[in-house]
Scaffold this motif. Structure first.
Motif, PDB file in Angstrom:
ATOM      1  N   PRO A  42       6.903   6.035 -14.586  1.00 10.74           N
ATOM      2  CA  PRO A  42       7.665   6.437 -13.213  1.00 10.74           C
ATOM      3  C   PRO A  42       8.909   7.529 -13.604  1.00 10.74           C
ATOM      4  O   PRO A  42       9.382   7.189 -15.329  1.00 10.74           O
ATOM      5  CB  PRO A  42       8.570   5.688 -12.607  1.00 10.74           C
ATOM      6  N   SER A  72      -1.448   5.937 -11.497  1.00 13.21           N
ATOM      7  CA  SER A  72      -0.144   5.132 -10.251  1.00 13.21           C
ATOM      8  C   SER A  72      -0.011   4.380 -11.260  1.00 13.21           C
ATOM      9  O   SER A  72      -0.761   4.262 -12.453  1.00 13.21           O
ATOM     10  CB  SER A  72      -0.901   4.507  -9.237  1.00 13.21           C
ATOM     11  N   MET A  73       1.409   3.442 -11.305  1.00 13.35           N
ATOM     12  CA  MET A  73       2.161   2.503 -12.082  1.00 13.35           C
ATOM     13  C   MET A  73       0.736   1.391 -12.480  1.00 13.35           C
ATOM     14  O   MET A  73       0.915   0.725 -13.279  1.00 13.35           O
ATOM     15  CB  MET A  73       2.288   2.311 -11.840  1.00 13.35           C
ATOM     16  N   GLN A  99      -4.119   4.027  -4.850  1.00 10.35           N
ATOM     17  CA  GLN A  99      -2.992   5.391  -4.351  1.00 10.35           C
ATOM     18  C   GLN A  99      -1.407   5.377  -3.610  1.00 10.35           C
ATOM     19  O   GLN A  99      -1.205   5.761  -3.873  1.00 10.35           O
ATOM     20  CB  GLN A  99      -4.142   6.294  -3.030  1.00 10.35           C
ATOM     21  N   ASN A 100      -1.727   3.573  -3.473  1.00  7.09           N
ATOM     22  CA  ASN A 100      -0.367   3.311  -2.145  1.00  7.09           C
ATOM     23  C   ASN A 100       0.631   2.919  -3.506  1.00  7.09           C
ATOM     24  O   ASN A 100       1.813   2.243  -2.847  1.00  7.09           O
ATOM     25  CB  ASN A 100      -0.626   2.324  -1.569  1.00  7.09           C
ATOM     26  N   ALA A 101       0.212   3.068  -4.890  1.00  7.88           N
ATOM     27  CA  ALA A 101       1.203   1.953  -5.117  1.00  7.88           C
ATOM     28  C   ALA A 101       2.361   3.240  -6.212  1.00  7.88           C
ATOM     29  O   ALA A 101       1.663   4.176  -6.050  1.00  7.88           O
ATOM     30  CB  ALA A 101       0.503   1.837  -6.846  1.00  7.88           C
ATOM     31  N   GLU A 102       3.020   3.140  -6.669  1.00  2.00           N
ATOM     32  CA  GLU A 102       4.313   4.041  -6.956  1.00  2.00           C
ATOM     33  C   GLU A 102       3.512   4.888  -7.974  1.00  2.00           C
ATOM     34  O   GLU A 102       2.777   4.520  -8.875  1.00  2.00           O
ATOM     35  CB  GLU A 102       5.264   3.282  -8.280  1.00  2.00           C
ATOM     36  N   GLU A 103       4.169   6.356  -8.707  1.00  2.00           N
ATOM     37  CA  GLU A 103       3.670   6.781  -9.036  1.00  2.00           C
ATOM     38  C   GLU A 103       3.807   7.344 -10.295  1.00  2.00           C
ATOM     39  O   GLU A 103       4.889   6.995 -10.608  1.00  2.00           O
ATOM     40  CB  GLU A 103       3.312   8.971  -8.523  1.00  2.00           C
ATOM     41  N   ALA A 104       2.678   7.245 -11.265  1.00  2.00           N
ATOM     42  CA  ALA A 104       3.424   7.221 -12.957  1.00  2.00           C
ATOM     43  C   ALA A 104       3.987   8.696 -13.480  1.00  2.00           C
ATOM     44  O   ALA A 104       2.913   9.760 -12.968  1.00  2.00           O
ATOM     45  CB  ALA A 104       2.762   6.320 -14.033  1.00  2.00           C
TER      46      ALA A 104
END
Length: 149
Positions: A42, A72-73, A99-104
């Motif tokens: 991230p 996402s991550m 889609q609900n994971a932290e964005e990379a």
């Protein structure tokens, strides 16, 4: 025999054939393909899509990809490296993930299949439709930065 026109026509033809063979470029040989798994990270500061290619102390080419969008991550970043002589094509492969994971925002991979030579490299991101081209000597400490356009 040496005074005839036919002799000189044949001699000129043979000379042109020898010059043509000598001027032909050498073939690059077969294309070798290497696959490298990368890592995602991230980043809190948004940045433009681009790459940094850096040669580490062990002669490996480290590729840092900035400005990833929609990944996402939990996704994946990998590279397919195709080498033909001193021409290298690096194809980026991205998997979005949930889609609900932290964005990379950053991808990283280390390429260890290049010798200590000067290479012409084309980096392609098919997912974003962007690319960059550059030349680099594989010598520790060398670095190239390019925006993906």
């Amino acid at each position: 025999m040496f005074g005839s026109i036919e002799f000189y026509v044949v001699a000129v033809f043979l000379a042109a054939a020898v010059i043509g063979l000598a001027a032909m470029p050498r073939t690059k040989g077969e294309v070798r393909t290497f696959l490298y798994a990368g890592e995602l990270a991230p980043d809190s500061t948004p940045s433009e899509a681009g790459i940094v290619a850096r040669v580490d102390d062990r002669g490996r080419l480290e590729i840092y990809r900035y400005g990833l969008e929609g990944i996402s991550m939990a996704g994946a970043y990998s590279l397919a490296v195709k080498i033909a002589g001193f021409d290298v094509t690096i194809e980026e492969r991205l998997t979005a993930g949930p889609q609900n994971a932290e964005e990379a925002a950053i991808g990283f991979a280390s390429i260890d299949c290049l010798g200590s030579e000067r290479y012409h490299i084309q980096y392609r991101s098919e997912a974003s439709g962007r690319s960059a081209a550059f030349s680099i000597n594989i010598r520790p400490g060398n670095e190239v930065k390019r925006l993906l356009i």
